[in-house]
Scaffold this active site. Structure first.
Site, PDB file in Angstrom:
ATOM      1  N   GLU A 106      -1.908  -4.151  -9.702  1.00 30.16           N
ATOM      2  CA  GLU A 106      -3.147  -4.465 -10.407  1.00 30.16           C
ATOM      3  C   GLU A 106      -4.349  -3.782  -9.760  1.00 30.16           C
ATOM      4  O   GLU A 106      -5.068  -3.012 -10.388  1.00 30.16           O
ATOM      5  CB  GLU A 106      -3.337  -5.988 -10.407  1.00 30.16           C
ATOM      6  CG  GLU A 106      -4.552  -6.432 -11.148  1.00 30.16           C
ATOM      7  CD  GLU A 106      -4.509  -7.899 -11.578  1.00 30.16           C
ATOM      8  OE1 GLU A 106      -5.565  -8.509 -11.572  1.00 30.16           O
ATOM      9  OE2 GLU A 106      -3.439  -8.435 -11.913  1.00 30.16           O
ATOM     10  N   ASP A 155      -2.814  -9.950  -4.699  1.00 35.24           N
ATOM     11  CA  ASP A 155      -3.547 -11.221  -4.809  1.00 35.24           C
ATOM     12  C   ASP A 155      -4.750 -11.233  -3.870  1.00 35.24           C
ATOM     13  O   ASP A 155      -5.880 -11.486  -4.279  1.00 35.24           O
ATOM     14  CB  ASP A 155      -2.622 -12.404  -4.454  1.00 35.24           C
ATOM     15  CG  ASP A 155      -1.333 -12.369  -5.250  1.00 35.24           C
ATOM     16  OD1 ASP A 155      -1.391 -12.526  -6.467  1.00 35.24           O
ATOM     17  OD2 ASP A 155      -0.270 -12.142  -4.630  1.00 35.24           O
TER      18      ASP A 155
HETATM   19  O1  TRH Z   1       0.470  -4.864  -3.545  1.00 34.19           O
HETATM   20  P1  TRH Z   1       0.661  -4.893  -4.994  1.00 34.19           P
HETATM   21  O2  TRH Z   1       2.012  -4.588  -5.455  1.00 34.19           O
HETATM   22  O3  TRH Z   1       0.228  -6.282  -5.560  1.00 34.19           O
HETATM   23  C1  TRH Z   1       0.895  -6.891  -6.642  1.00 34.19           C
HETATM   24  C2  TRH Z   1       0.108  -6.859  -7.909  1.00 34.19           C
HETATM   25  O4  TRH Z   1      -1.212  -7.301  -7.752  1.00 34.19           O
HETATM   26  C3  TRH Z   1       0.786  -7.715  -8.947  1.00 34.19           C
HETATM   27  O5  TRH Z   1       0.007  -7.763 -10.134  1.00 34.19           O
HETATM   28  C4  TRH Z   1       0.961  -9.099  -8.392  1.00 34.19           C
HETATM   29  O6  TRH Z   1       1.559  -9.917  -9.286  1.00 34.19           O
HETATM   30  C5  TRH Z   1       1.796  -8.988  -7.145  1.00 34.19           C
HETATM   31  O7  TRH Z   1       1.130  -8.188  -6.208  1.00 34.19           O
HETATM   32  C6  TRH Z   1       2.055 -10.333  -6.538  1.00 34.19           C
HETATM   33  O8  TRH Z   1      -0.335  -3.827  -5.698  1.00 34.19           O
HETATM   34  P2  TRH Z   1      -1.913  -3.855  -5.912  1.00 34.19           P
HETATM   35  O9  TRH Z   1      -2.292  -4.824  -6.954  1.00 34.19           O
HETATM   36  O10 TRH Z   1      -2.288  -2.473  -6.149  1.00 34.19           O
HETATM   37  O11 TRH Z   1      -2.536  -4.330  -4.550  1.00 34.19           O
HETATM   38  C7  TRH Z   1      -2.537  -3.523  -3.412  1.00 34.19           C
HETATM   39  C8  TRH Z   1      -3.787  -3.774  -2.600  1.00 34.19           C
HETATM   40  O12 TRH Z   1      -3.675  -3.123  -1.353  1.00 34.19           O
HETATM   41  C9  TRH Z   1      -5.033  -3.227  -3.252  1.00 34.19           C
HETATM   42  O13 TRH Z   1      -6.126  -4.079  -2.995  1.00 34.19           O
HETATM   43  C10 TRH Z   1      -5.256  -1.902  -2.548  1.00 34.19           C
HETATM   44  C11 TRH Z   1      -4.782  -2.249  -1.171  1.00 34.19           C
HETATM   45  N1  TRH Z   1      -4.331  -1.131  -0.344  1.00 34.19           N
HETATM   46  C12 TRH Z   1      -5.046  -0.873   0.813  1.00 34.19           C
HETATM   47  O14 TRH Z   1      -6.066  -1.541   1.103  1.00 34.19           O
HETATM   48  N2  TRH Z   1      -4.615   0.123   1.636  1.00 34.19           N
HETATM   49  C13 TRH Z   1      -3.529   0.901   1.337  1.00 34.19           C
HETATM   50  O15 TRH Z   1      -3.180   1.799   2.138  1.00 34.19           O
HETATM   51  C14 TRH Z   1      -2.832   0.634   0.116  1.00 34.19           C
HETATM   52  C15 TRH Z   1      -1.647   1.473  -0.257  1.00 34.19           C
HETATM   53  C16 TRH Z   1      -3.258  -0.393  -0.686  1.00 34.19           C
END
Ligand code: TRH
Length: 381
Positions: A274, A16
Site C-alpha cells: 500500500e 501498517d
Molecule cells: O510492507 P508491506 O508489504 O506492507 C503491507 C501492505 O501495507 C498491505 O496492504 C498490508 O495489508 C500488509 O502490509 C499487512 O508494503 P508497504 O505497504 O509498501 O509498506 C512498506 C513500508 O516500508 C512503506 O512505508 C515504505 C517503507 N520502506 C522503508 O521505509 N524503507 C525501505 O527500504 C523500504 C523497502 C520500505
C-alpha cells in the site's frame, strides 16, 4: 489544537506502521496537532524509522508521542479523535474510557486502500457501536474525489522536484547509499516485492535486453530469486551481484524519507502493498505494482480496478503493455514477464508523461491527513 490517538498493530511487514507513522508525522508537523501513536511492535517500526528505541514505554519522535501498545493497557484519557488503523481494535479498557469521556471522541476506522467502486459508497459511513453510544466512521483512502485521498505531505512536491532537478543532490544520495553514481545509459530500478513476484523472469528479461540495468534492492527482498539467478548466497547490504548487463546492489533497509529518495532517483520503481505503492505514484516514474496477496483472489479484483483507473485515457497499445506486465508480475508468469518487459520499455517516454499526469489527477482529491482532519472537525463541531 486537537488531540489524536492513533492505534496500530503490525500484522506483518511494514505497511501498517508505514501508513500510521506518515499520518502521525503529518498531523503533528503540518497541523500542529497533539498526536499519540500506539504501536504494538517497535522493532518493525524501527526498520522504517531508526530513531525509535525498542522496549520503551513512551518516546517523543518528530513531534509525535510514540507509545508502546501492550497489556496491561495504561489508564489514559482518550484524545479528541481516535484513529484505529485497519480495524485493529483499540483495547476494551480504552473503549470504555471513550464511552465515559465527555464529549465523546470522534472514532475513525482508517481502511485499506482500494480502487474498487464500492469504496465510494462506503467512505465516511457511520457504524453505531453495538453496546454503547459511540459511533465509528469508516474513512477510506482512494484515488478519486469522493474518497479520503492519499497521504502526501505539503512539502512533498517541492522536495521531489528539487531532488529530481539536482544532479548534485542525486550524486550525494548515491554516495550516502554507498553505491557508485549511475552510468550513462544504465536503467536504475528499485525493487520491493513479495516472494510471489516473478523476479527471476524479470532478471532474465533484463539480461536478454540490450539496456544495462542496475537494480537497487533493500535487504530481505526477493532473496530466493536473487540467489537462484546469481548463484550466490551473500545478500548482505553492500553486496554487488553481476550477470551480463544486470547488476543488483543490496541496500540497507532505508528510513521512509530515504526510501522516497530512492524512488525519486530511479527510472522505474517496483513497489508493493500500500504505502510504497502510493509513494511510487508520487515519484513520477513508471511503476510496477506487486499487490498484497489476499485470500480467495480478492487482490486480483483490486488490481483490475486500479489498472482500469490508471490506464483510462492511455492509448490502447500502451494500456495493454502496462496491463500485461502488471498481471504477469503478480501471477509470476515467467513467459509473460519476459515478453511483456521489452514492450513496457518501448513506452518509456509516454509512461513518464503518464506518471506526471496521473499524480496531477490524484492531487485533485487532496491529501488524506488534511481530508481526515477536516472530516473529524466537521463531526466535532
Ligand atoms: O510492507 P508491506 O508489504 O506492507 C503491507 C501492505 O501495507 C498491505 O496492504 C498490508 O495489508 C500488509 O502490509 C499487512 O508494503 P508497504 O505497504 O509498501 O509498506 C512498506 C513500508 O516500508 C512503506 O512505508 C515504505 C517503507 N520502506 C522503508 O521505509 N524503507 C525501505 O527500504 C523500504 C523497502 C520500505
Amino acid at each position: 489544537m486537537r488531540s489524536w490517538d492513533i492505534f496500530c498493530t503490525v500484522i506483518d511487514n511494514y505497511g501498517d506502521i508505514g501508513v500510521c507513522w506518515r499520518l502521525a508525522r503529518q498531523l503533528a508537523g503540518e497541523r500542529a496537532q497533539r498526536v499519540r501513536l500506539w504501536v504494538d511492535d517497535l522493532a518493525s517500526f524501527r526498520r522504517i524509522c531508526p530513531d525509535i528505541a525498542q522496549d520503551v514505554e513512551s518516546q517523543s519522535i518528530q513531534g509525535v508521542e510514540v507509545r508502546w501498545w501492550r497489556e496491561p493497557f495504561p489508564v489514559v484519557r482518550p484524545s479528541d479523535i481516535v484513529v484505529e488503523a485497519f480495524a485493529c481494535n483499540p483495547p476494551a479498557s480504552y473503549v470504555a474510557a471513550m464511552v465515559a469521556r465527555q464529549p465523546q471522541p470522534v472514532w475513525i476506522n482508517l481502511e485499506f486502500l482500494s480502487a474498487e467502486n464500492w469504496v465510494l459508497g462506503c467512505h465516511g459511513l457511520p457504524s453505531p457501536h453495538p453496546s454503547s453510544t459511540l459511533v465509528k466512521y469508516f474513512f477510506f483512502p482512494g484515488f478519486v474525489p469522493g474518497t479520503g485521498g492519499l497521504l502526501a505531505e505539503r512539502a512533498l512536491t517541492q522536495a521531489r522536484e528539487e531532488f529530481q532537478r539536482s544532479a548534485s543532490a542525486q550524486a550525494r544520495f548515491w554516495n550516502d547509499l554507498g553505491v557508485p553514481a549511475p552510468r550513462a545509459g544504465e536503467l536504475q530500478v528499485s525493487l520491493f516485492c513479495y516472494p510471489q513476484a516473478g523476479v527471476s523472469a524479470l532478471l532474465r528479461a533484463w539480461a536478454a535486453g540490450n539496456e544495462p540495468v542496475r537494480c537497487l534492492v533493500p535487504e530481505g527482498t526477493a532473496n530466493a530469486a536473487l540467489t537462484e539467478f546469481f548463484g550466490v548466497e551473500n545478500l548482505a547490504p553492500g553486496a554487488a551481484l553481476r550477470r551480463g548487463g544486470v547488476e543488483v546492489r543490496i541496500l540497507h533497509f532505508l528510513d521512509q524519507d530515504r526510501y522516497d529518495r530512492l524512488l525519486w532517483a530511479c527510472d522505474v520503481n517496483l513497489v508493493r502493498g500500500e504505502d510504497s505503492f502510493v509513494r511510487g505514484q508520487w515519484a513520477l516514474r513508471p511503476l510496477l505494482w506487486n499487490i498484497y496477496p489476499q485470500q480467495e483472489d480478492a487482490h486480483s479484483r483490486k488490481l483490475q480496478a486500479f489498472l482500469a483507473l490508471y490506464c483510462a485515457g492511455m492509448q490502447p497499445e500502451m494500456a495493454a503493455a502496462v496491463t500485461q506486465l502488471w498481471q504477469a508480475w503478480n501471477t509470476g508468469d515467467a513467459v509473460a514477464i519476459e515478453s511483456a518487459w521489452p514492450v513496457f520499455r518501448r513506452y518509456r517516454v509516454e509512461l513518464e508523461a503518464h506518471a506526471r499526469l496521473w499524480s496531477g489527477r490524484l492531487a485533485k482529491t487532496g491529501d488524506l491527513a488534511n481530508n481526515l482532519a477536516q472530516f473529524c472537525e466537521n463531526l466535532l463541531k
